[in-house]
Design an enzyme around this catalytic site. Structure first.
Site, PDB file in Angstrom:
ATOM      1  N   GLU B  45      11.288   0.578  -1.577  1.00 16.44           N
ATOM      2  CA  GLU B  45      10.406   0.170  -2.665  1.00 16.44           C
ATOM      3  C   GLU B  45       9.392   1.267  -2.894  1.00 16.44           C
ATOM      4  O   GLU B  45       8.612   1.605  -2.012  1.00 16.44           O
ATOM      5  CB  GLU B  45       9.665  -1.117  -2.321  1.00 16.44           C
ATOM      6  CG  GLU B  45      10.458  -2.352  -2.624  1.00 16.44           C
ATOM      7  CD  GLU B  45      10.796  -3.096  -1.357  1.00 16.44           C
ATOM      8  OE1 GLU B  45       9.874  -3.392  -0.599  1.00 16.44           O
ATOM      9  OE2 GLU B  45      11.985  -3.358  -1.109  1.00 16.44           O
ATOM     10  N   ASP B  56      -2.830  -6.715  -2.306  1.00 16.57           N
ATOM     11  CA  ASP B  56      -2.679  -5.783  -1.200  1.00 16.57           C
ATOM     12  C   ASP B  56      -3.913  -5.697  -0.320  1.00 16.57           C
ATOM     13  O   ASP B  56      -5.041  -5.793  -0.787  1.00 16.57           O
ATOM     14  CB  ASP B  56      -2.340  -4.388  -1.739  1.00 16.57           C
ATOM     15  CG  ASP B  56      -0.901  -4.317  -2.208  1.00 16.57           C
ATOM     16  OD1 ASP B  56      -0.010  -4.611  -1.386  1.00 16.57           O
ATOM     17  OD2 ASP B  56      -0.669  -4.007  -3.389  1.00 16.57           O
TER      18      ASP B  56
END
EC number: 4.2.1.20
Lengths: 394, 254
Positions: B45, B56
């Site tokens: 990814e 995140d």
């Protein structure tokens, strides 16, 4: 009928929606399913209205500003949100949301804050209800707004510095969202403005709509009409403007004027005038107007007023701008500071610098002598004394 | 056949790696991808950095900020990947937040991905409903698989809907958390892994968030088809640059 209110999919025109990571889906879905029924419950309304009256100090006066009216040769009323407990309109929303959080069975409250006004308003209602409160605040804002940090701490809240990105309001909002992802079950996130994923913009607007509800009744009493010709409010995220506009959104005889912070000038590179500098995109879960690079990186806004220092506007305002329902003006730091001094000297009211932006619109735009102009005075200037002192060398 | 679907049919547990493009150095993208393939990684990814990555944790946030400061842009990433299919054959997925993709133009973005040989996209803040209504047709036209997330809080009904709309695999977030927040798996995760396994979904699951070493990789893949390592690999890059990628991978999977 064409309406400027939210539609059943959570959009104002093409703006709004809920662009959220799957981790937040259950929380947002729960809110979406329940907010209207909870806000409509008789017991909720009784408790909310009682707190607004006895705790917040509502209704706030609609004050005819005689000397200000003389100066601008028009009829100016000030909606005195600055007289609310904690010093600004923010508390209307936090009182409502904490009652909602209790009904959802939540045990822990989080919030973001820029200038600290929403943080203080959240910490206040958490103290009132005995709920633990965690407020995210950009590290840079914590230095700029030290007295509000102290107030929150005294109220028992934990103030958590946001150290990512630009260390200001947008990063504090990111961190509050991250906290919610990490604590999805017992936590309610009290967003302070009409921003974020649906249903937040509509929920916060409804909780602030008490402002325009009162203006209608008060104006009826004073002028024998419910509708002013113009309503002026400042817009950062846009919660005080949403509240002041709410009951007039679909009444075409009322001109809505939204005032953004131009900072050091629209083209100075240091501005927060989103409608002038922004374009469509996604910020904090909402499709709206925001300031961004051509690559879609969100840019850092600037204003002398920490409360207007946000790189987007709520989706309602994006819609009011694009549909031309509202007039958008922008006011520089200098113009706002002068307008603040002007009100202080003419009426003996020191406004928050945010609200001073709304007042500065009176210099930009001509009003007729017989017109009724309501300016939403969203907050008081106590928190800004240091900025005023520095600016005017007091 | 799409490279992801092909890879999912292999009879082994898949190791997928996430890294932020433009980190630690602007032009490391190609070197990192080639080293990952050489080390036996099954899928990658590639993170398109964003100024406000709200799902995140600190590690990936910091790498995104650094990558942007290094000058990474969407256009720059596409330029770096232009000839990547000459040297890299494993499935490549771009993972990024919706706003930069929206600004690039959805169709342009998909078209560029197809030209390069990108196989799928993970866009955490593009919800299922908006995707199916507005963008699914475009993604499919360019042969891009859109990968959806599920979490321990996702209801059974919604998991079924996601399975229905999925192609390739389902990205199974290991716990209620942002990336890089947890280092081990407890009973709750174990129960969740089993529960999802028993649902017998049409699409295989690959577990992400909280996988950092051989132990967590093994636990995560006991039921699932594979696992994704992100923050731990970013930390490795922070400490070692693009050196010793192979030794990092070898300690995850012998």
């Amino acid at each position: 009928m064409k309406t400027h209110h939210i539609n059943n999919k959570g959009y104002y025109g093409e703006y709004g929606g809920a662009y959220i990571p799957e981790m937040l889906y259950p929380n947002i879905a729960q809110l979406k399913e329940q907010y209207l029924s909870i806000l409509g419950e008789k017991s909720f309304q009784e408790e909310y209205q009682q707190l607004l009256r006895d705790y917040v100090g509502r209704p706030t006066p609609l004050y005819f500003a005689n000397r200000l009216s003389e100066k601008y040769n028009t009829k100016i009323y000030l909606k005195r949100e600055d007289l609310c407990h904690t010093g600004a309109h923010k508390v209307n929303n936090t009182v409502g949301q904490i009652l909602l959080a209790k009904r959802l069975g939540k045990k822990r409250i989080i919030a973001e804050t820029g200038a600290g006004q929403h943080g203080v308003a959240t910490a206040t209602v958490c103290a009132l209800m005995g709920m633990p409160c965690f407020v995210y605040m950009g590290e840079i804002d914590m230095q700029r707004q030290a007295p509000n940090v102290a107030r929150m701490k005294m109220l028992g809240a934990e103030v958590i510095p946001s150290t990512s990105g630009s260390k200001t309001l947008k990063d504090a909002t990111n961190d509050a969202i991250r906290d919610w992802i990490n604590n999805p079950e017992e936590t309610h996130y009290i967003i302070g403005s009409v921003v974020g994923p649906h249903p937040y913009p509509d929920m916060v607007a409804r909780l602030q709509s008490i402002i325009s509800q009162e203006i209608k009744l008060q104006l009826k009493e004073k002028e024998n009409r419910t509708n002013p010709d113009h309503i002026i409010a400042c817009v950062g995220g846009g919660s005080n403007a949403a509240g002041a506009f709410y009951h007039y959104l679909d009444e075409k005889d009322v001109n809505l004027i939204a005032v953004e912070a131009a900072g050091k000038g629209i083209n100075s590179g240091e501005s927060a005038a989103t409608s002038q500098l922004g374009n469509d995109g996604i910020i904090h879960g909402s499709k709206t107007l925001l300031m961004q690079s051509k690559d879609g990186q969100i840019t850092e806004p600037y204003s002398i007023s920490a409360g207007l220092d946000y790189p987007g506007v709520g989706p309602m305002h994006a819609h009011l701008f694009s549909s031309k329902r509202a007039e958008f003006l922008s006011v520089t730091d200098d113009e706002a500071m002068q307008a603040g001094a002007n009100l202080t000297q003419l009426e003996g009211i020191i406004p928050a610098i945010e609200s001073a932006h709304a007042l500065a619109a009176l210099d930009q735009r001509k009003f007729q002598p017989k017109e009724v102009v309501v300016v939403n005075l969203s907050g008081r200037g106590d928190k800004d004394l240091e900025t005023y002192m520095k600016y005017f060398d007091l | 056949m799409n490279r992801i679907s092909h890879k999912l049919q292999e009879d082994k547990k898949l190791l997928s790696i996430y890294f932020t493009a433009g980190y630690p150095q602007l032009n490391d993208t190609k070197t990192i991808l080639e080293n990952l393939e050489k080390s036996g990684v099954d899928m990658v990814e590639i993170g398109l950095p964003f100024s406000d990555p709200l799902a995140d944790g600190p590690t990936i946030q910091a790498s995104s900020t650094q990558a942007l400061n290094n000058g990474m842009t969407t256009e720059k990433l596409f330029e770096q990947l232009k000839d990547i299919r000459k040297t890299v054959t494993i499935p490549l997925i771009i993972m990024g937040y919706f706003n930069p993709i929206l600004q690039y133009g959805i169709e342009n973005f998909c078209k560029k991905c197809a030209e390069i040989g990108i196989d799928g996209l993970i866009i955490p803040d593009l919800p299922l409903e908006v995707y199916t209504e507005e963008y699914q047709a475009i993604f499919q036209q360019y042969g891009l698989q859109n990968i959806f997330l599920i979490t321990p809080q996702t209801s059974e009904k919604r998991i079924q809907q996601i399975d229905e709309a999925s192609e390739g695999f389902i990205y199974m977030v290991s716990s209620a958390s942002i990336t890089g927040a947890k280092n081990s798996f407890g009973d709750a995760q174990q129960a969740y892994f089993e529960r999802i396994d028993q649902m017998k979904l049409q699409h295989p699951q690959i577990v992400g968030f909280g996988i950092s070493n051989a132990e967590t990789f093994d636990k995560a893949t006991q039921f699932a088809k594979g696992a994704i390592i992100g923050s731990a690999f970013i930390k490795h890059l922070t400490e070692n640059g693009t050196l010793q990628i192979e030794s990092f991978i070898k300690q995850i999977r012998m």
